[in-house]
Design a protein around this motif. Sequence first.
Motif, mmCIF file in Angstrom:
data_model
loop_
_atom_site.group_PDB
_atom_site.id
_atom_site.type_symbol
_atom_site.label_atom_id
_atom_site.label_comp_id
_atom_site.label_asym_id
_atom_site.label_seq_id
_atom_site.Cartn_x
_atom_site.Cartn_y
_atom_site.Cartn_z
ATOM 1 N N ASP A 55 0.846 -1.191 0.000
ATOM 2 C CA ASP A 55 0.000 0.000 0.000
ATOM 3 C C ASP A 55 0.885 1.246 0.000
ATOM 4 O OD1 ASP A 55 -1.734 2.165 0.761
ATOM 5 O OD2 ASP A 55 -3.156 0.682 1.494
ATOM 6 N N PRO A 56 0.762 2.094 -1.019
ATOM 7 C CA PRO A 56 1.618 3.287 -1.081
ATOM 8 C C PRO A 56 1.349 4.273 0.043
ATOM 9 C CG PRO A 56 -0.086 3.375 -2.779
ATOM 10 C CD PRO A 56 -0.154 2.013 -2.173
ATOM 11 N N GLU A 57 0.178 4.209 0.656
ATOM 12 C CA GLU A 57 -0.159 5.145 1.727
ATOM 13 C C GLU A 57 0.404 4.716 3.077
ATOM 14 O OE1 GLU A 57 -4.320 5.911 1.902
ATOM 15 O OE2 GLU A 57 -4.490 6.430 -0.230
ATOM 16 N N THR A 58 0.386 3.408 3.338
ATOM 17 C CA THR A 58 0.770 2.921 4.671
ATOM 18 C C THR A 58 2.034 2.063 4.682
ATOM 19 O OG1 THR A 58 -0.590 0.934 4.450
ATOM 20 C CG2 THR A 58 -1.658 2.911 5.337
ATOM 21 N N GLY A 59 2.369 1.493 3.519
ATOM 22 C CA GLY A 59 3.507 0.580 3.459
ATOM 23 C C GLY A 59 3.168 -0.836 3.862
ATOM 24 N N TYR A 60 1.935 -1.094 4.321
ATOM 25 C CA TYR A 60 1.558 -2.455 4.699
ATOM 26 C C TYR A 60 1.503 -3.340 3.459
ATOM 27 C CZ TYR A 60 0.250 -0.542 9.241
ATOM 28 O OH TYR A 60 0.272 0.080 10.462
ATOM 29 N N GLN A 61 1.849 -4.614 3.654
ATOM 30 C CA GLN A 61 1.931 -5.538 2.525
ATOM 31 C C GLN A 61 0.881 -6.633 2.648
ATOM 32 O OE1 GLN A 61 6.142 -6.736 2.508
ATOM 33 N NE2 GLN A 61 6.481 -5.241 0.877
ATOM 34 N N LEU A 62 0.257 -6.927 1.511
ATOM 35 C CA LEU A 62 -0.801 -7.933 1.451
ATOM 36 C C LEU A 62 -0.450 -8.974 0.398
ATOM 37 C CD1 LEU A 62 -3.776 -8.688 2.350
ATOM 38 C CD2 LEU A 62 -4.516 -7.443 0.303
ATOM 39 N N PRO A 63 -0.188 -10.228 0.797
ATOM 40 C CA PRO A 63 0.048 -11.280 -0.194
ATOM 41 C C PRO A 63 -1.239 -11.545 -0.984
ATOM 42 C CG PRO A 63 0.798 -11.953 1.990
ATOM 43 C CD PRO A 63 -0.044 -10.721 2.171
ATOM 44 N N CYS A 64 -1.097 -11.825 -2.263
ATOM 45 C CA CYS A 64 -2.265 -11.978 -3.125
ATOM 46 C C CYS A 64 -2.094 -13.126 -4.103
ATOM 47 C CB CYS A 64 -2.520 -10.694 -3.921
ATOM 48 S SG CYS A 64 -2.825 -9.228 -2.914
ATOM 49 N N ASN A 65 -3.224 -13.678 -4.545
ATOM 50 C CA ASN A 65 -3.278 -14.708 -5.575
ATOM 51 C C ASN A 65 -4.153 -14.193 -6.712
ATOM 52 O OD1 ASN A 65 -2.168 -17.242 -3.917
ATOM 53 N ND2 ASN A 65 -3.619 -16.157 -2.613
ATOM 54 N N VAL A 93 0.607 -18.013 4.909
ATOM 55 C CA VAL A 93 0.837 -18.808 3.700
ATOM 56 C C VAL A 93 -0.007 -18.190 2.597
ATOM 57 C CG1 VAL A 93 0.671 -21.082 2.614
ATOM 58 C CG2 VAL A 93 1.239 -20.902 5.054
ATOM 59 N N THR A 94 0.635 -17.651 1.580
ATOM 60 C CA THR A 94 -0.065 -16.881 0.557
ATOM 61 C C THR A 94 -1.164 -17.679 -0.132
ATOM 62 O OG1 THR A 94 1.938 -15.575 0.162
ATOM 63 C CG2 THR A 94 0.254 -15.524 -1.550
ATOM 64 N N ALA A 95 -0.926 -18.955 -0.375
ATOM 65 C CA ALA A 95 -1.871 -19.767 -1.147
ATOM 66 C C ALA A 95 -3.046 -20.279 -0.329
ATOM 67 C CB ALA A 95 -1.147 -20.948 -1.783
ATOM 68 N N THR A 96 -3.175 -19.894 0.925
ATOM 69 C CA THR A 96 -4.233 -20.448 1.780
ATOM 70 C C THR A 96 -5.634 -20.333 1.173
ATOM 71 O OG1 THR A 96 -2.884 -19.935 3.719
ATOM 72 C CG2 THR A 96 -5.189 -20.483 4.107
ATOM 73 N N PRO A 97 -6.031 -19.207 0.565
ATOM 74 C CA PRO A 97 -7.388 -19.155 -0.016
ATOM 75 C C PRO A 97 -7.615 -20.183 -1.113
ATOM 76 C CG PRO A 97 -6.421 -16.958 0.114
ATOM 77 C CD PRO A 97 -5.324 -17.925 0.398
#
Length: 313
Positions: A55-65, A93-97
């Motif tokens: 996130d460019p606003e907060t720097g928080y990172q979200l793994p995605c598929n 674990v990124t692949a969990t969904p």
Amino acid sequence: MHSDRQLPDLTVKVKQLKDIKAIDGTVYHVKGKIVTSSSVSEPEIEQFQQFTYTDPETGYQLPCNIYLPKGYDSSKKYPLLFFVADASADINVTATPLFQGNGATVWTEPEAQAKHPCIVFAPQYTDDLINQIGMLTADSNTWTPGLTLVSHALQSVIDNYAVDTNRIYGTGQSQGGMTNIALSDKYPNLFAAQWLVACQWNTDEMKVLKDKNLWITVCEGDTKAHPGMDEAVAKWEALGTKVAKNDTFWDSKAPLSTINQQVKDLEKQNAHINYTVFAGGNHMYTWSFAYNIEAIRDWLFSQSKDGTPVKNS
């Protein structure tokens, strides 16, 4: 707040118990050794690409598929299916969904893609994020930093991939359904339709969804989602919204052909909001069968934001 879910161990060990004679006559004698598989193939998971959204606003990172249809052409436009899993999947674990159930992968099966070619986006909310900024959704039904992060990631996908913004579909179970409700409330022009599975939200806030295209699936034994959605439906009806409901609870163990026909019969009421309750069951049981119902998947993809008829493959 923290899940104890573990990545499944798919390795296989084999021990030969008797001599084996091959077609060409070769005899493979018992050696008493245990042979362990050298690799694991997970084709449904491997067809997804993994990336990390920052996130460019907060720097928080979200793994995605993300899944892109075969022959993906950036000059074309594709429907987008947005899926969020329940809180038991909130591990690092990124692949969990993609393995916690079939809420993400059912849309990428060959038959499904032949019918409804689409991009599938499944972000993974992690335990690290819970420690950093808290749960993605909470029973307080308030907007969270996690919802901001997920909504920004979704918008980034819309901006950077060939997405038909007239056909963005949202779905999720429990936490994922709550996420869908919160996003639809905050961004009323985002989704063409949503499938809410085993979830609930503040019913006064949900009044704004009265004209949305929704399919709601709960089980009778879900002590939160069932009474919560009963209350939401009553408030929509009081506002003049037509809601199609099953008069008697459906049997989740009935043949899928029977359930699919029940869905099609309910559709004939031509309601924006469809509310289906299944007998017995409980909260987490709901999504063990819900996403197998092809007729609801078809209904979802038949919707468009501007109301124009959709021609599916």
